[in-house]
Design an enzyme around this catalytic site. Structure first.
Site, PDB file in Angstrom:
ATOM      1  N   HIS A 193       0.828  -1.198   0.000  1.00  0.00           N
ATOM      2  CA  HIS A 193       0.000   0.000   0.000  1.00  0.00           C
ATOM      3  C   HIS A 193       0.867   1.254   0.000  1.00  0.00           C
ATOM      4  O   HIS A 193       2.062   1.211   0.332  1.00  0.00           O
ATOM      5  CB  HIS A 193      -0.928   0.036   1.221  1.00  0.00           C
ATOM      6  CG  HIS A 193      -0.201   0.136   2.522  1.00  0.00           C
ATOM      7  ND1 HIS A 193       0.496  -0.928   3.084  1.00  0.00           N
ATOM      8  CD2 HIS A 193      -0.027   1.185   3.383  1.00  0.00           C
ATOM      9  CE1 HIS A 193       1.043  -0.545   4.226  1.00  0.00           C
ATOM     10  NE2 HIS A 193       0.757   0.741   4.434  1.00  0.00           N
ATOM     11  N   ASP A 195       0.395   5.044   1.857  1.00  0.00           N
ATOM     12  CA  ASP A 195      -0.415   5.466   3.000  1.00  0.00           C
ATOM     13  C   ASP A 195      -1.569   6.379   2.595  1.00  0.00           C
ATOM     14  O   ASP A 195      -1.392   7.337   1.837  1.00  0.00           O
ATOM     15  CB  ASP A 195       0.472   6.178   4.029  1.00  0.00           C
ATOM     16  CG  ASP A 195       1.501   5.243   4.625  1.00  0.00           C
ATOM     17  OD1 ASP A 195       1.158   4.093   4.929  1.00  0.00           O
ATOM     18  OD2 ASP A 195       2.673   5.670   4.773  1.00  0.00           O
ATOM     19  N   HIS A 342       4.655   0.296  -0.214  1.00  0.00           N
ATOM     20  CA  HIS A 342       5.495  -0.443   0.724  1.00  0.00           C
ATOM     21  C   HIS A 342       4.704  -1.528   1.426  1.00  0.00           C
ATOM     22  O   HIS A 342       3.465  -1.535   1.416  1.00  0.00           O
ATOM     23  CB  HIS A 342       6.135   0.494   1.751  1.00  0.00           C
ATOM     24  CG  HIS A 342       5.144   1.251   2.597  1.00  0.00           C
ATOM     25  ND1 HIS A 342       4.519   2.397   2.178  1.00  0.00           N
ATOM     26  CD2 HIS A 342       4.683   1.010   3.859  1.00  0.00           C
ATOM     27  CE1 HIS A 342       3.712   2.844   3.130  1.00  0.00           C
ATOM     28  NE2 HIS A 342       3.796   2.012   4.160  1.00  0.00           N
ATOM     29  N   ARG A 357       5.339   6.874  13.116  1.00  0.00           N
ATOM     30  CA  ARG A 357       5.293   7.467  11.777  1.00  0.00           C
ATOM     31  C   ARG A 357       4.764   8.889  11.840  1.00  0.00           C
ATOM     32  O   ARG A 357       3.798   9.171  12.571  1.00  0.00           O
ATOM     33  CB  ARG A 357       4.391   6.635  10.851  1.00  0.00           C
ATOM     34  CG  ARG A 357       4.497   7.021   9.382  1.00  0.00           C
ATOM     35  CD  ARG A 357       3.525   6.223   8.540  1.00  0.00           C
ATOM     36  NE  ARG A 357       2.196   6.813   8.531  1.00  0.00           N
ATOM     37  CZ  ARG A 357       1.071   6.175   8.187  1.00  0.00           C
ATOM     38  NH1 ARG A 357       1.129   4.890   7.862  1.00  0.00           N
ATOM     39  NH2 ARG A 357      -0.087   6.798   8.191  1.00  0.00           N
TER      40      ARG A 357
END
Length: 409
Positions: A193, A195, A342, A357
């Site tokens: 995916h 983000d 990723h 994150r």
């Protein structure tokens, strides 16, 4: 982990808008429009208050957040020295990890970056897709400061935030012995995916710092959308450049609600170009992902399914597009969510993997046509531009049958 956006609508009908798609879904029985991956389960963890980073463990506050509104964003890479002299001169070593994607900078302390070096980092990430640093002591508050320099920060509608107050803009990645991966309900391709691509303004230069990790395992892989675009035939490139696709947050929100957790902002769906242009590099990138892209609009569903299946497999299976990074505590990665996808390897159970994150918002994705109309520039193929810089003759497309060559490894 990204849930899989599944839409089981069948038939040859062409759906050209989000409204038509929703209408078609509404007319189907509930079992045919199940939009969440049954294998998806939000983060859970064992109680361990003696854990060094307990204040950064996940929580799911019951609060309501306003819908995101459009904002103006200017990429800091526009202000960078193309030679990146300030950034590279501060590094002990610059290591490009593959031809297509990934660079590691050795000997830089992210806490000491000047604004000029941050601008050059933004440009480097835009060119190389993902940039890695090890042995970084910057705190989460310092990581947030770097993120804000790159753009207004995104607050996730459903995933966990740290227990420590005031960190609502931090996304917690956490797995420990309480969450054993169950491979019976999903395939690995479904976990690739980029983000929150369902947002109207999806993320740009995103950072992740691992604070606890296994000695081995728990790697992250990134796949280059630039390289995927460059690998396609001119005819396929031109075809994809004219398409748009629907990205949806519904599956993710449904997964959390099914687990009894609160969703802080109602899920949204957005339409983005299948090929977008990076605003700084001017390079074209394929912009779909298995996690959040539901379907291509304006074409029959079998055509959409076939094209997306092909692109998803190229993202996940073509190792020429990949870089793989093994984390150590205090490793940091910056990646450009506009041009890479990723996934993580869930091979480390029962050990703990804990990361934080920070996710700046980017501009609205821009198609080739819109980019060229706005800027007066011609959008480029990254690989061709690199060959030109190297003085390499650009291969010309050949018509007719090609002869297969033997594999030589």
């Amino acid at each position: 982990m990204a849930p899989v956006a599944i839409n089981e609508e069948s038939g040859n009908a062409t759906i050209g808008s989000v409204a038509e798609l929703k209408k078609a879904q509404a007319n189907k029985p509930t079992k045919d429009t199940q939009l969440f991956n049954p294998s998806f389960s939000p983060t859970v963890e064992t109680e361990n208050d003696d854990y060094q980073y307990a204040k950064y463990k996940p929580q799911f506050p019951v609060v309501e957040w306003e819908p995101l509104t459009e904002i103006e964003v200017t990429d800091r890479g526009h202000f960078a020295d193309p030679r990146k002299t300030a950034l590279f001169s501060a590094a002990q070593k610059v290591k490009h990890l593959t031809p297509a994607i990934g660079t590691e900078l050795v000997g830089i302390d992210l806490r000491q970056l000047t604004n000029q070096q941050k601008d050059e980092l933004a440009l480097l990430v835009a060119e190389r897709g993902v940039v890695f640093f090890r042995d970084q002591e910057l705190s989460i508050h310092e990581q947030l400061d770097v993120g804000r320099y790159f753009g207004p920060l995104h607050k996730h509608a459903s995933t966990p935030i740290p227990r420590e107050p005031g960190l609502e803009e931090v996304h917690v990645v956490y797995n420990d012995a309480a969450q054993r991966p169950d491979a019976s309900g999903f395939s690995k391709i479904e976990l690739w995916h980029s983000d929150v691509t369902y947002e109207v303004q999806p993320p740009s230069t995103t950072s992740l710092k691992v604070i606890t990790g296994p000695e081995y395992g728990g790697d992250t892989l990134w796949s280059s959308g630039y390289a995927l675009y460059s690998s396609l035939s001119p005819g396929m490139q031109a075809y994809l450049e004219g398409l748009t696709a629907l990205h949806s947050a519904v599956a993710q929100a449904d997964g959390y609600r099914a687990a009894g957790l609160h969703v802080r902002r109602e899920p949204v769906e957005s339409v983005h170009p299948v090929v977008r242009v990076h605003p700084v590099t001017g390079w074209k990138s394929v912009y779909v992902n298995p996690g959040f892209t539901l379907r291509i609009l304006g074409v029959p569903k079998p055509e959409s399914d076939t094209i997306l299946n092909f692109l998803f497999h190229q993202i996940a299976d073509n190792v020429d597009f990949h870089v793989r990074f093994h984390w150590e505590p205090n490793s940091v990665a910056f990646w450009d969510n506009r041009i890479v996808t990723h996934t993580a390897t869930f091979d480390f159970w029962p050990h703990t993997r804990h990361a934080l994150r920070v996710t700046p918002r980017g501009e609205k994705p821009e198609s080739v046509e819109d980019y060229e109309s706005r800027t007066g520039k011609v959008a480029k193929d990254r690989q061709i531009e690199i060959w030109k810089e190297q003085g390499v003759e650009v291969p010309q497309s050949k018509k007719g049958l090609s002869r297969a060559r033997g594999y030589n490894d």
